[in-house]
Write a protein that holds these residues in place. Structure first.
Motif, short mmCIF file in Angstrom:
data_model
loop_
_atom_site.label_atom_id
_atom_site.label_comp_id
_atom_site.label_asym_id
_atom_site.label_seq_id
_atom_site.Cartn_x
_atom_site.Cartn_y
_atom_site.Cartn_z
N ASP A 152 0.86 -1.18 0.00
CA ASP A 152 0.00 0.00 0.00
C ASP A 152 0.90 1.24 0.00
O ASP A 152 2.12 1.15 0.06
CB ASP A 152 -0.96 -0.01 1.20
N ALA A 153 0.31 2.41 -0.08
CA ALA A 153 1.09 3.64 -0.20
C ALA A 153 2.02 3.85 0.98
O ALA A 153 3.19 4.23 0.81
CB ALA A 153 0.14 4.83 -0.36
N ALA A 154 1.52 3.60 2.19
CA ALA A 154 2.34 3.79 3.39
C ALA A 154 3.50 2.81 3.42
O ALA A 154 4.64 3.17 3.77
CB ALA A 154 1.49 3.64 4.64
N GLY A 155 3.24 1.55 3.05
CA GLY A 155 4.30 0.54 3.03
C GLY A 155 5.36 0.86 2.01
O GLY A 155 6.56 0.69 2.26
N ALA A 156 4.95 1.35 0.83
CA ALA A 156 5.91 1.73 -0.21
C ALA A 156 6.80 2.87 0.27
O ALA A 156 8.01 2.91 -0.01
CB ALA A 156 5.18 2.11 -1.49
N ALA A 157 6.21 3.82 1.00
CA ALA A 157 6.99 4.95 1.51
C ALA A 157 8.02 4.48 2.54
O ALA A 157 9.17 4.95 2.55
CB ALA A 157 6.05 5.98 2.12
N VAL A 158 7.64 3.55 3.42
CA VAL A 158 8.57 3.03 4.42
C VAL A 158 9.75 2.33 3.75
O VAL A 158 10.92 2.54 4.10
CB VAL A 158 7.84 2.06 5.38
N LEU A 159 9.46 1.50 2.75
CA LEU A 159 10.52 0.76 2.09
C LEU A 159 11.43 1.68 1.27
O LEU A 159 12.65 1.51 1.25
CB LEU A 159 9.92 -0.32 1.19
N ARG A 160 10.84 2.68 0.65
CA ARG A 160 11.62 3.64 -0.14
C ARG A 160 12.60 4.40 0.77
O ARG A 160 13.77 4.59 0.43
CB ARG A 160 10.69 4.60 -0.87
N GLU A 161 12.14 4.80 1.95
CA GLU A 161 12.99 5.51 2.90
C GLU A 161 14.13 4.61 3.38
O GLU A 161 15.28 5.04 3.52
CB GLU A 161 12.16 5.99 4.08
N ALA A 162 13.81 3.33 3.64
CA ALA A 162 14.85 2.39 4.09
C ALA A 162 15.89 2.18 3.00
O ALA A 162 17.10 2.10 3.29
CB ALA A 162 14.21 1.06 4.48
N MET A 163 15.45 2.09 1.76
CA MET A 163 16.39 1.90 0.65
C MET A 163 17.36 3.08 0.55
O MET A 163 18.56 2.90 0.33
CB MET A 163 15.61 1.75 -0.66
N LEU A 164 16.84 4.29 0.72
CA LEU A 164 17.67 5.49 0.61
C LEU A 164 18.67 5.59 1.75
O LEU A 164 19.83 5.96 1.57
CB LEU A 164 16.79 6.73 0.55
N ARG A 165 18.24 5.25 2.96
CA ARG A 165 19.10 5.40 4.14
C ARG A 165 20.13 4.29 4.25
O ARG A 165 21.25 4.52 4.68
CB ARG A 165 18.25 5.45 5.40
N LEU A 166 19.75 3.06 3.88
CA LEU A 166 20.62 1.91 4.10
C LEU A 166 21.36 1.47 2.84
O LEU A 166 22.17 0.54 2.90
CB LEU A 166 19.81 0.74 4.66
N HIS A 167 21.04 2.10 1.71
CA HIS A 167 21.74 1.83 0.44
C HIS A 167 21.67 0.34 0.06
O HIS A 167 22.68 -0.27 -0.29
CB HIS A 167 23.21 2.28 0.54
N TRP A 168 20.47 -0.20 0.11
CA TRP A 168 20.29 -1.60 -0.24
C TRP A 168 20.34 -1.81 -1.74
O TRP A 168 20.01 -0.91 -2.53
CB TRP A 168 18.94 -2.10 0.30
N SER A 169 20.68 -3.03 -2.14
CA SER A 169 20.69 -3.40 -3.55
C SER A 169 19.28 -3.80 -4.00
O SER A 169 18.36 -3.94 -3.18
CB SER A 169 21.64 -4.58 -3.78
#
Length: 505
Positions: free
Chosen positions: A447-464
């Motif tokens: 959902d929109a909130a879940g996508a926002a959480v994951l997007r923020e984690a990707m940016l902060r933790l530099h995941w592949s």
């Protein structure tokens, strides 16, 4: 009749291709020749067969004996061809009738006295015979010690024998007397007892992480100081897994049969393999001049537990990367190639630093930042990227250790795991861990909130991109445990927390 043809099986990885054992007696000086790409063990059969026939009271024809193992381009190894070669000589020399030999397949090693010794891969051969049978499969005559494992194949007709004389009597018997009796399959045993999760005090987050790992078949890394309970948790993990299906049990048992280590007591029990950190790469993934399965294949549909992960040689750990992705391992040698299944739960454990006490309440750790980084860098980024769940297991406080254990029993957790696993099978026909990128997009929509959480984690933790898909799969599993059709923000948040076991320095 100077020619006899019998059927047997070779082993090529998990496959067991059919082999025709052709025995021809010709005029000329007495000789005994075996052809058909046979290795040393097979070529030595002529000496074992000659002694076994003489000690069983049969004559060795004073003629030119030629044994052809067809097809000629298929490598043949092991002493399993002793029995069909001996029977072929007896049939070709008309010492036993050969009219019923085509109804059977044969395998067995002969001792010099004519006794039948157990062989490797009996279950794999029986399984291959039934899978490839055109019409009614042949019956299989095997050593008595292999009968229990071979009879695990549904509807297999297994006739065990203890000696060459018993097999010969089966074909010369009149009215059924002295004939071999079909082996009856053993009853299904109760599941093995494992330690209970209720015995583990505290560590609620680690228990929850392992529940998620069991439900979605995810790999997990437990990071914590000595004595925090990492090994205790890992050893109880098998008790959370769903019961093995008949197909899974057969495939797992066939791998152990190939390695020569199958026991009937292991039937339908998920394997738990715990190799030492001095294990070599060949022992871990398999190999040898005649390829045999390694620990990753022996843990097929079970658990591979690697304790003290950084203590393993880095080159050994790197061989895990391919089977973690594909669920198979291919062993290539100059003369042959073998494929083995390797779909296992990887559960690994490690200390956070060389001394083990980084973050411990006692402040014992005096490791420098460089020493900690060097220690953690023993595990490569690509391998760490493939481990779905990376969770910290903190040290236990004295107050928690003195309290009564109040955790949930393994049976209660296993029931939740089974419900979540059944949901995955109904939705996509496989566990969440096995979803490919297209299936992730289809079944792991946020959902929109879940996508926002994951997007923020990707940016902060530099995941592949791989880490992104693996977090989505873990979030999907968490949603399945909650009985939710949608993957929501709370599921994504928990999945993100489950991938932060190593402290950021």
């Amino acid at each position: 009749m100077s020619l006899a043809v019998l059927k047997s099986r070779a082993l090529a990885g998990m496959d067991a291709p059919a082999v025709s054992v052709e025995v021809h007696l010709a005029r000329g000086l007495p000789s005994f020749t075996i052809v058909g790409l046979a290795d040393t063990e097979v070529r030595e059969s002529k000496d074992r067969v000659r002694a076994a026939l003489q000690n069983a009271g049969y004559e060795i024809p004073s003629r030119r004996i030629t044994v052809n193992l067809a097809p000629a381009d298929l490598p043949k190894e092991s002493a399993r061809f002793d029995l069909p070669i001996a029977l072929g000589i007896l049939a070709a020399s008309e010492q036993i009738p050969g009219d019923r030999l085509d109804l059977y397949e044969f395998a067995g090693e002969l001792s010099l006295s004519g006794q039948l010794r157990p062989i490797r891969g009996a279950l794999a051969m029986t399984f291959a015979m039934h899978r490839r049978a055109q019409g009614q499969p042949r019956a299989f005559i095997l050593p008595l010690a292999n009968a229990a494992e071979a009879a695990l194949v549904p509807n297999a007709h297994i006739y065990p024998a203890q000696s060459l004389l018993e097999v010969c009597a089966h074909f010369t018997a009149r009215g059924g007397e002295c004939a071999l009796q079909r082996h009856q399959p053993m009853p299904v045993l109760e599941a093995a007892a494992h330690g209970d999760f209720a015995d583990v005090k505290g560590q609620l987050q680690a228990k929850r992480a392992l529940e998620v790992a069991a439900a979605g078949r995810h790999s997990a890394l437990l990071v914590g100081p000595p004595g925090a309970g990492k090994t205790m948790l890992a050893s109880r993990f098998v008790g959370l897994l769903p019961p093995m299906s008949d197909e899974e049990a057969l495939e797992s048992a066939a791998v152990h049969s190939l390695a020569g280590g199958f026991s009937a007591a292991q039937w339908k029990r998920r394997p738990f393999r715990r190799p030492h950190h001095t294990t070599s790469g060949v022992a871990l993934v398999g190999g040898g001049s005649v390829p045999r399965p390694g620990e990753v294949s022996l843990a097929h549909f079970g658990v591979l537990f690697l304790d003290e992960l950084p203590e393993f040689d880095r080159r050994v750990l790197e061989v895990l990367r391919q089977p973690l992705e594909s669920g198979t391992i291919t062993i290539s040698r100059a003369a042959r190639q073998a494929d083995f299944p390797a779909r296992f739960h990887l559960i690994a454990a490690m200390n956070p630093c060389p001394c083990g006490y980084l973050g411990h309440p006692s402040n014992k750790c005096h490791c420098s930042t460089d020493a900690v980084l060097r220690y953690q860098d023993r595990i490569s980024g690509p391998l760490l990227d493939r481990i779905d769940i990376q969770i910290e297991v903190p040290a236990m406080l004295p107050s928690a250790l003195s309290a009564h254990a109040d955790g949930e029993p393994s049976a209660v957790i296993a029931a939740r795991v089974l419900r979540a696993y059944d949901l995955q099978l109904a939705r996509q026909g496989k566990a969440n861990e096995g979803l490919n990128p297209r299936e992730v997009d289809e079944h792991c929509r946020l959902d929109a909130a879940g996508a926002a959480v994951l997007r923020e984690a990707m940016l902060r933790l530099h995941w592949s991109a791989r880490a992104y898909h693996r977090v989505l799969k873990v979030a999907r599993t968490i949603a399945d445990l909650a009985g939710s059709r949608e993957v929501r923000a709370e599921h994504v948040s928990q999945a993100v927390q489950f991938r932060r076991g190593l402290r950021e320095l």
